[in-house]
Design an enzyme around this catalytic site. Structure first.
Site, mmCIF file in Angstrom:
data_model
loop_
_atom_site.group_PDB
_atom_site.id
_atom_site.type_symbol
_atom_site.label_atom_id
_atom_site.label_comp_id
_atom_site.label_asym_id
_atom_site.label_seq_id
_atom_site.Cartn_x
_atom_site.Cartn_y
_atom_site.Cartn_z
ATOM 1 N N MET A 1 -2.478 2.421 -11.518
ATOM 2 C CA MET A 1 -3.018 1.272 -10.785
ATOM 3 C C MET A 1 -3.771 0.387 -11.768
ATOM 4 S SD MET A 1 -2.018 1.492 -7.652
ATOM 5 C CE MET A 1 -2.929 0.049 -7.100
ATOM 6 N N HIS B 1 8.888 -2.546 -3.453
ATOM 7 C CA HIS B 1 7.699 -1.691 -3.407
ATOM 8 C C HIS B 1 7.079 -1.758 -2.008
ATOM 9 C CE1 HIS B 1 4.353 0.381 -5.473
ATOM 10 N NE2 HIS B 1 3.529 -0.380 -4.769
ATOM 11 N N SER C 1 6.149 -6.284 -4.239
ATOM 12 C CA SER C 1 5.432 -5.567 -3.183
ATOM 13 C C SER C 1 5.484 -6.316 -1.861
ATOM 14 C CB SER C 1 3.972 -5.349 -3.587
ATOM 15 O OG SER C 1 3.240 -4.958 -2.442
ATOM 16 N N MET D 1 -0.929 2.099 3.647
ATOM 17 C CA MET D 1 -2.376 2.360 3.584
ATOM 18 C C MET D 1 -2.872 2.859 4.933
ATOM 19 S SD MET D 1 -3.547 -1.129 1.727
ATOM 20 C CE MET D 1 -2.697 -1.777 0.289
ATOM 21 N N ASP E 1 0.837 -1.362 -11.305
ATOM 22 C CA ASP E 1 0.704 -1.960 -9.971
ATOM 23 C C ASP E 1 -0.666 -2.602 -9.777
ATOM 24 O OD1 ASP E 1 0.835 -2.578 -7.290
ATOM 25 O OD2 ASP E 1 0.941 -0.502 -6.593
ATOM 26 N N ASP F 1 3.927 -0.599 0.236
ATOM 27 C CA ASP F 1 2.549 -0.102 0.168
ATOM 28 C C ASP F 1 2.077 0.388 1.536
ATOM 29 O OD1 ASP F 1 1.623 -0.561 -2.571
ATOM 30 O OD2 ASP F 1 1.986 -2.676 -2.130
ATOM 31 N N MET G 1 -0.819 5.279 -0.026
ATOM 32 C CA MET G 1 -2.267 5.264 -0.278
ATOM 33 C C MET G 1 -2.920 5.888 0.944
ATOM 34 S SD MET G 1 -2.381 1.508 -1.977
ATOM 35 C CE MET G 1 -0.752 1.135 -1.366
ATOM 36 N N HIS H 1 4.825 3.619 -1.938
ATOM 37 C CA HIS H 1 3.531 3.951 -2.555
ATOM 38 C C HIS H 1 2.567 4.329 -1.437
ATOM 39 C CE1 HIS H 1 -0.201 2.180 -4.882
ATOM 40 N NE2 HIS H 1 -0.291 3.483 -4.701
HETATM 41 C C1 DX5 Z 1 -2.547 -2.503 -3.962
HETATM 42 C C2 DX5 Z 1 -1.064 -2.264 -3.834
HETATM 43 C C3 DX5 Z 1 -0.259 -3.187 -4.664
HETATM 44 C C4 DX5 Z 1 -0.407 -4.628 -4.272
HETATM 45 C C5 DX5 Z 1 -0.045 -5.484 -5.435
HETATM 46 O O1 DX5 Z 1 -3.229 -1.505 -3.296
HETATM 47 O O2 DX5 Z 1 -0.749 -0.960 -4.255
HETATM 48 O O3 DX5 Z 1 1.103 -2.816 -4.667
HETATM 49 O O4 DX5 Z 1 0.380 -4.989 -3.173
HETATM 50 O O5 DX5 Z 1 -0.305 -6.809 -5.094
HETATM 51 P P1 DX5 Z 1 -0.592 -7.885 -6.215
HETATM 52 O O6 DX5 Z 1 0.607 -7.952 -7.084
HETATM 53 O O7 DX5 Z 1 -0.824 -9.133 -5.413
HETATM 54 O O8 DX5 Z 1 -1.812 -7.435 -6.957
HETATM 55 ZN ZN ZN Z 2 1.430 -0.440 -4.575
#
Ligand code: DX5
Ligand code: ZN
Length: 217
Positions: A137, A33, A8, A37, A175, A35, A68, A66
């Protein structure tokens, strides 16, 4: 069963982003990956299109996006155009996932449906046959570096059984809080893809850590 690692980006060093992308390119990680947000669906804001453009140019691995965010349908086309290979969004963020899955498919991307740890699998199982991947998750979406929630194993086994009993080929991605202390157990419980942020990017040797997560070192 595949053992795909999707590091990620959230835990990368954004001051030296190119270095981290080159590391991913050299590594045995299959995907990257990404992320996204929005500060509304989750209480944190990460990054968006400008970073996607850098990844599209520099990263040789498929971008596993991903989302969010609320209203993922408004942004699917732009993420596809910005280089997403797979696009996932949260089932609990929308009323009806189907039109959004159609949109993702129409843009030529792989489909992924996601649920947070407190969301009933009833919000996921009806769509498993129609998507390329489901993402469970294993922490609450919003931040990297959180602790893995052990109830994930039970949920993973439920989804694994559902996929196997129905003869489906849908991938299962896990994840949040994944590290070398739980990766093997997750593979054994039926995971196909493990996302790892801090475990990879904060490791002394990230490339070796990726091999350890796969169980190859
Ligand atoms: C959390 C993200 C994850 C996160 C994982 O909201 O979706 O992808 O970056 O990070 P680690 O592996 O540090 O938990
Ligand atoms: Zn993620």
């Amino acid at each position: 069963m595949s053992r795909i690692i999707s590091p990620s980006m959230l835990s990368a060093d954004f001051g030296h982003l190119s270095d981290d992308i080159q590391m991913i390119n050299r590594s045995q990680a299959e995907w990257l990956h990404v992320d996204v947000m929005d500060g509304v669906f989750v209480p944190n804001i990460s990054f968006g299109f400008p970073i996607m453009e850098v990844l599209k140019k520099e990263c040789t691995k498929p971008l596993d996006v991903h989302l969010m965010i609320t209203h993922p349908e408004r942004y699917v086309e732009r993420f596809a155009d910005a280089g997403a290979w797979s696009i996932g969004f949260h089932s609990e963020a929308v009323d009806d996932p189907r039109p959004i899955l159609d949109l993702i498919r129409k843009k030529g991307c792989r489909t992924c449906l996601t649920v947070n740890p407190d969301i009933s699998l009833d919000r996921l199982l009806p769509y498993v046959a129609e998507v390329d991947m489901v993402l469970l998750m294993s922490v609450f979406a919003g931040y990297g570096g959180q602790r893995f929630i052990p109830e994930t194993y039970e949920r993973l086994r439920t989804v694994r059984n559902f996929i196997d009993e129905n003869g489906l080929s849908t991938l299962i991605e896990i994840d949040g809080g994944v590290n070398t202390g739980n990766a093997e157990q997750l593979w054994q419980a039926g995971a196909d893809v493990l996302v790892a942020g801090s475990a990879v990017f904060h490791a002394g040797n990230p490339e070796k850590e990726i091999l350890r997560l796969k169980g190859e070192l």
